[in-house]
Motif scaffolding. Sequence first.
Motif: not given
Length: 406
Positions: A146-148, A389-391, A403-406
């Motif tokens: 969802p974040s991406r 983009f998420v950050a 998972t995001v950013g890992r």
Amino acid sequence: MAIDTTALVIGGGATGAGVARDLALRGCDVTLVDRGGLADGTSGRSHGLLHSGARYAEADEVGAEECIAENRTLRDIAGAAVADTGGLFVQLAEDDPDYFDAKRDACEAIGIPVEVVDGDEARAAVPELSEGVERAMRVPDAVVSPSRLVAANARDAADRGAAVHYGSPVEGIRVDDGEVTGVAVGGALDETVRPEVVVNATGAWAGELAAMAGVSVEMRPTRGLMVSVDYPGLGTVLNRSREPGDGDIVVPHEREAVLGTTSVAVDDPDDYERADWERERVREACAAMCPALSDATHVREWWGVRPLYEPDEADRGGRGISRGFFLLDGADEGVGNFLSVVGGKLTTYRSMAEATADAVCERLGVDEPCRTAETGLPGADDPAALDEFVADLGGPGPSDSDTVGR
């Protein structure tokens, strides 16, 4: 100094970001505001399932058709925001075989690809699947970040001229002569926005936001618990083949498995009980499908609040299988430029956004077609770009923070 905009979209979850992107693609002047980080509400607190439609097939043909269509579209446009895991609907010995058969028949009639396998074949795919699984049905479920997804929609909107503001809560709405003439936005923006059209895409909070404009939107928010455990080997989504109930889905992440969920009505989507029995029930029910989950190490947990529309819930008598969406026109209560989009699910956010953008464009006299189904999201094939983009937009929600950013 006030900000003039053609369309003000309030709510930066998947639907709101999708509306902003859709309108920007049609050449509209758009401002998007959210009180927290983007995907900070329901979107970022889901289990992240990209539905194939199989879950709804026997009870909601239209909803299932929409799910399989959007499933295919998102695989095309969202790239690394989607993981093609596939899914299994499993029938345990105590489950009604007629329910399984009805779901299979409905999927086939709708055009959702299904393949029935016996218990041994299912266990060959998922070795720790319960010995009580008598048969299973393969379906094209997937997992979405969802974040991406939200960040890519918001970035595309911004790249096409939209103004995107997070950490900017709406503090008041002024209505004059049947039109919203000003929206006071605090936080980082701290300005009054003067829109031609307002879109209320605040999900479970839609009733509270609408009330600021003197419009009634009846919501029935329900909380649901997700428990994530250390279990890297699942690989595919597990669904229990039975009437909807607590603990009937397991969603694989890279190193974790997300167990869900519950459904308990809440009065306030910001302030509600977190009950121990939900943890116990979710773990126990999911372990019936995969016993190893019973002892898997607890990693994290989160609750989300579903944006259910009260009249629809009342018609269905409470917890049901449909999750349609509704576009509500404030003109019915004397506020002609105020629209609310409620209900739905993450899988169908793009079609919800399309319907909403169509309504906005009709009011504005904009004669441009929707192009979101054919236009790839920025960074779709580059996980690192998506994570940037998420950050930039407030960081990931709990659904995919592993998972995001890992």
